[in-house]
Design an enzyme around this catalytic site. Structure first.
Site, short mmCIF file in Angstrom:
data_model
loop_
_atom_site.label_atom_id
_atom_site.label_comp_id
_atom_site.label_asym_id
_atom_site.label_seq_id
_atom_site.Cartn_x
_atom_site.Cartn_y
_atom_site.Cartn_z
N LYS A 1 0.42 2.86 3.02
CA LYS A 1 -0.17 3.43 1.81
C LYS A 1 -1.68 3.24 1.75
O LYS A 1 -2.39 4.03 1.13
CB LYS A 1 0.49 2.82 0.56
CG LYS A 1 1.91 3.38 0.35
CD LYS A 1 2.66 2.62 -0.72
CE LYS A 1 4.10 3.13 -0.81
NZ LYS A 1 4.95 2.20 -1.54
N GLY B 1 6.19 1.60 6.74
CA GLY B 1 6.55 1.45 5.34
C GLY B 1 5.32 1.47 4.44
O GLY B 1 4.33 2.14 4.72
N SER B 2 5.38 0.65 3.40
CA SER B 2 4.34 0.70 2.37
C SER B 2 2.97 0.29 2.88
O SER B 2 1.96 0.59 2.25
CB SER B 2 4.74 -0.19 1.21
OG SER B 2 6.02 0.19 0.75
N THR B 3 2.91 -0.46 4.00
CA THR B 3 1.58 -0.84 4.48
C THR B 3 0.77 0.40 4.83
O THR B 3 -0.46 0.37 4.82
CB THR B 3 1.66 -1.73 5.74
OG1 THR B 3 2.41 -1.04 6.74
CG2 THR B 3 2.34 -3.06 5.43
#
Lengths: 489, 472
Positions: free
Chosen positions: A222, A218-220
Site C-alpha cells: 500500500k 499484501g498490505s505492505t
C-alpha cells in the site's frame, strides 16, 4: 612394385597426420574449453588444492578451510554459523559445485583470477603456497544474528539494507542449512545433500527466501500505491479526506473488496487508511491512479526486473494487462503482485532515503591475499523512486503506523521509525494461512536513514487470526533495526 | 675405365653398416626415459626414485643385448628401428610406473575389492621377454624368405590365434570385448601375435597369386574389375574380419586385419580397384555391425557424443581422456603432476596416451606420434629396399599394420574414431603387445639387413628389374 609401396607409405603418413591434427585440435584449439568443462574434475581439484580465501563480515571470516585426507582434495570448506550465513555465502562443495558468493567470486577465492596473476607469480617464485583472496561483505553480523534468531524455527526471510548506500546489512532465510555438511565428498555429505534436496524436504532449506522467493506483499504494498497517488497528484496531502465509498465493489465486477476486521474506512485520510490498513481505500486508489501509472511506480521501486547483488534476486512482479478489478487487487499487494523480501526492503529504503533508491549490494570489496584491494564497490543510484516531498509524506504516514497503528511492536524508544504491516492471503480461496509481512526503516540520532528492513513469515503453523504482520514480523524488524542502530553508535 | 672400376669398388665394400649410429641413438633412447623416470620421482615425492638405478640398468641392459645381437647377426640392418622401439618402450615403462604411484587408482582398485599391484615391474619383465623373442627371431631366422615356406601353416595358425578368445573356458570377456585368453594366470591377446603370422600368410599367398589377381580382370569405367572367382580370398578375409567384429566385438582387430590385407593386395597387384573394393566392404561391414551389435553400437555412441556419458551413466572414459588431453594444453603439466588417472579403468593400457597428452602436452604427444611415424617410415623404407617381393610385401604389411594400429588406438583415445580394445604398441601395459611388437621389429630388422647386405646376387626374383635400391 615400388609405386604402390610409396603410396602406402604416404597413406600411413596421412594416418599419422590425421592424429597430429586431431591432437592439435584437442590440446590447442579446444584445450581451454575442455579444461573448463563442467565435468572436468580438475577444476574442483584445483579449487581445493590450496586453502580457499574467506568471506568476511565485520572484519571476521565466516568461512574457513580444513586440510582433509581425501585423494582428490587437499582442503575442505568450513563455515562458522553456517545456517545463519548460508543465504549470504551459498556453499562450496567438493561434489556439488558452488553457489552464490562462493560461486560468483570463485576465481578470487581460489586465487585463479587474472587480477591475481602478479601475486601468483611472486608466490611461485618465492616458493610460497598459493592462496586465495578474500571477499569482504557489507553485512552486519549483529543485524544478521537478530534476523536469524528472530525468525527462529518459523519459516521466513529477512532483508535489511542501508538506505544511504544500498549496502545489504542482513539477509536471513529459514529454515536454513549448514553448508559445512555438504562441503566434503564423503557418504555423510551425500546423505546430507539428499536430505536437503527439495524432493525429500518440503521445507526446501536451500532456497534463499530473501532473494529467490516471491510472495504476495499484501498490505505492505500500500505504500507503493500511496506513493503513486502522491506522485500523480491524485491526492496532495496525507491528511485530506479521500473519496472512498464503503463498502466498495471491485470495478467491472460484483465482488465487494473486504477489509480485515471491523474497521471504519469510509472517506478516511490516507494517513488513517495506512494506519489501520484499509483495503477499500487503497484498492480504489489504485484504480483511480490507473494500471499504467501503478506499474510505472512499482518499476521505479525495482519491480519487474532482476537485481544482482551480485547474487541474483528474483524479479518481483507488478503484472501487465490486468483488468480493472485485477489492478485494484494488485494495488493492495494481492492478485498477481509478488515481491521478494529484498524488493520490499528496497521500497522502505527508497522512502527513507528521500525517494532515492540505491542499488543493493553485498560485496564491498575483493582483497588479494597480500591484503591489497582488488576491487572496491561504490554505491550506485538505481532510480529516484519518488520525489523527496512524496518521500517525506510517506515517511510521515509510516511513522504514524508505528506510533499508533498496526505496527506499534516496531517502536524503538528514542529513534525515528516508520513501518507498514502486511498480511497477505494465498492459496485457493485463501485457504492457506496468510503470510505475515513487515517493512520498516529507522533513522539514527543524526536523522539519517540508517536501515530499512523487510520481514516475511510463512506462518503455516500459527492461527489465522494471530498472523497479522504487526505481531509476528514487526518484533523481528525492530530487533534488526536496533542491532544496526546500536552498532552505528 | 676409371669410372667402371670405381663402381666396382663401391659394390664390393658395400654400404656402411651404421651400427655405430644405432649405438649413439640407443644411448639417447635409454637416457631420455631415465631422465623422465627421475622427473616423475621428483614431481611426485620430491626425491629421486629408489628404483632409478635398477630401472636405468635394466633398460640399458635390454638395449645393449638388442644392439649386440643386431651387430652380430644383422649387421646391415636399419639403424633406427631398435632405438625408436627402445625409446617408446622405456617411456611407456616410466608412465606405467607413474600411474602405479596413483593413490586414486589404488583407491579405485580397493573399492572394487581388488589388490592394486604395481604394473611397471611386470612390464619390465615383459619387455625382457620381448627382447628375448627379438633375439630369438634374429638368431633363428637367418633369411626372411624362409618364412615363405610356411605360407599355409601361417594361415592355419593365424586363424587359430584369432579364434582362441572364442573358445569357452579359455577366452575372457573383458568389458564386452572377447580379445583376451587366459593361460596359467596370464592374460594374452592372441591378435597381437596373429598380426605377424597373418602378414606372413598374406605375403606368401599374394606373391603366388598376384599375377592372376592383377591381370585377369575386366576394364569398367576406368577401373579394373577383378573376376568373380578372384574375389574369393578378399571375401574370405572380409568374412573373418566381420566374424571377429561380431563374436569378439572388437573393431580394432577387425579393422587391422582387413586394412592390412587390402594394403598388401594393392601392393601385390597395383590395382586401385582393390582399394575401392576394400573401402566399400569395410564401410558396409562396419556400418552394418555397428548398428546391430550392441557393444559396438555403445562404442560408436560414446564416440559421437563422449560427454553424454555424464547424463546417461555409460562409461565416461573417452570424455575423461579428452579432458586429460585438453587439460594438458600445449606443454603439459609435467610428468607426475597431471590427473589423467581420473580415467580409471585401463589408464595404463588402452588410455596411456592420455597421460602422455596431459603430462607432456601437445608437444610431447606430437613427439611420440612422430616417433611412431618414424618406425613406420623405416618399415616402409625397408620394404622399398628389399629385393624380393615377399620381403617387400611382408615389410609393408607389418609397417602398415603398425601404422593402422597406432591410428586406431590413438584415434580412439583422442575421440577421432570409435574406441577399440587395442593398445599403443610398446607403450601400453600388456605383455602380448610388447612381446609381439618386439618380434615385429625383429622381422623388419631381418628384412632390412637382408636388403642392405652387400651379398652376392640375391635370390633370383621375377621382379628384380623393377626393384629400386634406396639407400637410407
Amino acid at each position: 612394385m615400388n609405386k604402390p609401396l610409396r603410396r602406402i607409405a604416404i597413406f600411413c603418413g596421412i594416418l599419422i597426420l590425421a592424429l597430429l591434427l586431431r591432437d592439435n585440435w584437442l590440446q590447442y584449439v579446444k584445450a581451454d574449453e575442455l579444461q573448463k568443462n563442467k565435468h572436468n574434475r580438475r577444476v574442483l581439484i584445483a579449487r581445493y588444492a590450496q586453502p580457499r580465501g574467506n568471506i568476511i563480515v565485520d572484519g571476521k571470516p565466516i568461512t574457513g578451510s580444513v586440510e582433509t585426507k581425501g585423494i582428490d582434495f587437499k582442503y575442505k570448506r568450513t563455515y562458522k554459523d553456517g545456517e545463519m550465513w548460508a543465504p549470504v555465502t551459498g556453499y562450496a562443495s567438493q561434489v556439488y559445485d558452488a553457489t552464490q558468493l562462493e560461486k560468483l567470486n570463485d576465481s578470487i577465492l581460489t586465487g585463479d583470477d587474472d587480477r591475481l596473476f602478479f601475486n601468483r607469480t611472486i608466490d611461485m617464485l618465492t616458493g610460497k603456497e598459493r592462496k586465495g583472496g578474500d571477499v569482504i561483505t557489507t553485512l552486519n553480523a549483529k543485524a544478521q544474528k537478530a534476523a536469524f534468531e528472530g525468525l527462529g524455527d518459523k519459516k521466513g526471510a529477512v532483508a535489511a539494507i542501508d538506505p544511504r548506500t544500498g549496502k545489504i546489512l542482513a539477509l536471513a532465510s529459514t529454515p536454513s542449512y549448514d553448508p559445512s555438511t555438504i562441503a566434503g565428498g564423503t557418504d555423510k555429505d551425500a546423505k546430507a545433500w539428499k536430505a536437503l534436496d527439495k524432493k525429500n524436504n518440503p521445507d526446501d532449506p536451500m532456497l534463499n527466501r530473501a532473494l529467490r522467493q516471491t510472495y504476495p506483499p499484501g498490505s505492505t504494498f500500500k505504500v507503493v500505491t500511496a506513493a503513486a497517488a502522491f506522485e500523480n497528484g491524485t491526492y496532495k496531502s496525507p491528511d485530506e479526506p479521500t473519496n472512498s465509498p464503503f463498502p466498495w465493489t471491485l470495478p467491472q465486477s460484483r465482488t465487494p473488496l473486504k477489509n480485515e476486521g471491523n474497521i471504519y474506512c469510509k472517506n478516511v485520510t490516507l494517513r488513517e487508511a495506512l494506519r489501520i490498513s484499509c483495503n477499500t481505500v487503497f484498492g480504489k486508489l489504485g484504480d483511480d491512479v490507473g494500471q499504467e501509472k501503478m506499474r510505472e511506480q512499482a518499476e521505479k521501486f525495482g519491480f519487474n526486473s532482476e537485481v544482482f547483488t551480485p547474487v541474483r534476486a528474483e524479479a518481483s512482479v507488478y503484472a501487465k494487462g490486468m483488468d480493472r478489478a485485477g489492478n485494484a487487487q494488485s494495488s493492495i499487494g494481492q492478485f498477481n503482485t509478488r515481491a521478494t523480501p529484498l524488493q520490499m526492503a528496497m521500497v522502505a529504503s527508497a522512502i527513507a532515503n528521500d525517494g532515492k533508491l540505491m542499488e543493493p549490494y553485498m560485496v564491498d570489496k575483493l582483497r588479494a591475499p597480500n591484503l591489497n584491494d582488488i576491487e572496491q564497490h561504490s554505491p550506485k543510484e538505481m532510480s529516484q523512486a519518488v520525489s523527496s516531498e512524496t518521500a517525506a509524506k510517506l515517511q510521515d504516514m509510516m511513522k504514524t503506523v508505528v506510533e499508533k497503528g498496526t505496527g506499534t511492536m516496531a517502536r524503538i524508544p528514542g529513534y525515528d521509525v516508520g513501518g507498514k504491516t502486511g498480511t497477505a492471503q494465498h492459496g485457493v480461496n485463501n485457504s492457506d494461512s496468510p503470510y505475515a509481512w513487515f517493512i520498516s526503516y529507522a533513522k539514527n540520532k543524526e536523522g539519517e536513514p540508517a536501515v530499512a528492513v523487510a520481514v516475511v513469515i510463512e506462518s503455516s503453523n500459527t492461527l489465522r487470526d494471530d498472523v497479522a504482520g504487526g505481531k509476528l514480523a514487526a518484533p523481528i524488524a525492530r530487533d534488526v533495526m536496533k542491532a544496526v542502530l546500536d552498532s552505528n553508535k | 675405365m676409371s669410372s667402371t672400376s670405381n663402381t666396382t669398388t663401391i659394390s664390393t665394400v658395400g654400404p656402411p653398416s651404421r651400427r655405430n649410429t644405432e649405438l649413439a641413438m640407443l644411448a639417447f633412447a635409454v637416457i631420455i626415459p631415465i631422465f623422465a623416470y627421475a622427473n616423475v620421482g621428483l614431481a611426485m615425492s620430491d626425491e629421486l626414485p629408489s628404483g632409478l638405478l635398477n630401472y636405468g640398468l635394466g633398460l640399458g641392459f635390454l638395449a645393449a643385448v638388442g644392439h649386440l645381437v643386431v651387430r652380430k647377426w644383422a649387421p646391415y640392418a636399419d639403424p633406427l628401428l631398435l632405438p625408436l622401439a627402445t625409446l617408446i618402450n622405456g617411456l611407456g615403462l616410466v608412465i606405467i610406473w607413474r600411474l602405479d604411484q596413483s593413490r586414486r587408482l589404488a583407491a579405485r582398485a580397493e573399492a572394487a575389492g581388488q589388490t592394486f599391484t604395481a604394473a611397471a615391474p611386470r612390464q619390465l619383465m615383459y619387455s625382457a621377454l620381448g627382447i628375448a623373442l627379438f633375439v630369438a627371431v634374429l638368431l633363428l631366422l637367418k633369411d626372411h624368405r624362409k618364412l615363405q615356406r610356411y605360407t599355409y601353416i601361417s594361415m592355419f595358425f593365424s586363424i587359430v590365434l584369432l579364434l582362441l578368445p572364442l573358445v569357452p573356458g579359455l577366452g575372457m570377456n573383458v568389458f564386452g570385448a572377447r580379445i583376451w585368453i587366459s593361460v596359467a594366470g596370464f592374460s594374452i591377446q592372441p591378435a597381437e601375435f596373429a598380426k605377424i603370422v597373418i602378414a606372413v600368410f598374406f605375403a606368401g599367398y599374394l606373391m603366388v597369386k598376384r599375377d592372376a589377381l592383377a591381370l585377369a580382370s575386366r576394364r569398367f569405367m576406368g577401373m579394373y574389375l577383378p573376376r568373380g572367382r578372384d574375389l574369393f580370398p578378399i571375401l574370405t578375409v572380409w568374412a573373418i574380419s566381420i566374424l571377429i567384429l561380431v563374436f569378439e566385438t572388437d573393431l580394432g582387430t577387425s579393422l587391422l586385419f582387413f586394412g592390412m590385407f587390402v594394403v598388401m593386395l594393392y601392393v601385390a597387384t597395383e590395382r586401385t580397384s582393390w582399394i575401392v573394393f576394400g573401402l566399400l566392404m569395410s564401410a558396409v561391414g562396419a556400418v552394418t555391425v555397428g548398428s546391430i551389435e550392441p557393444h559396438v553400437k555403445t562404442r560408436v555412441d560414446a564416440w559421437l557424443d563422449p560427454f553424454a556419458a555424464f547424463d546417461n551413466g555409460t562409461t565416461d572414459q573417452i570424455a575423461q581422456a579428452m579432458m586429460a588431453f585438453g587439460s594438458g594444453g600445449t606443454v603439459g603439466t609435467g610428468l607426475g603432476q597431471g590427473n589423467s588417472d581420473l580415467i580409471g579403468f585401463a589408464a595404463n593400457s588402452d588410455f596411456i596416451l592420455a597421460t602422455v597428452g596431459e603430462e607432456l602436452g601437445l608437444a610431447g604427444t606430437m613427439a611420440i606420434l612422430l616417433v611412431y611415424a618414424l618406425i613406420v617410415e623405416r618399415g616402409a623404407r625397408t620394404a622399398l629396399a628389399a629385393r624380393d617381393p615377399f620381403g617387400k610385401m611382408l615389410a609393408i604389411g607389418l609397417s602398415a599394420a603398425f601404422a593402422i594400429q597406432v591410428f586406431v588406438v590413438a584415434g580412439g583415445v583422442m575421440g577421432l574414431i570409435p574406441l577399440t580394445g587395442m593398445t599403443m604398441p610398446f607403450m601400453a601395459y600388456g605383455g602380448s603387445s610388447v612381446i609381439a611388437n618386439w618380434a615385429l621389429i625383429a622381422v623388419l630388422i631381418r628384412i632390412s639387413d637382408t636388403a642392405r647386405r652387400p651379398a652376392p646376387a640375391p635370390a633370383p626374383s621375377p621382379d628384380a628389374e623393377m626393384t629400386q635400391v634406396v639407400r637410407p
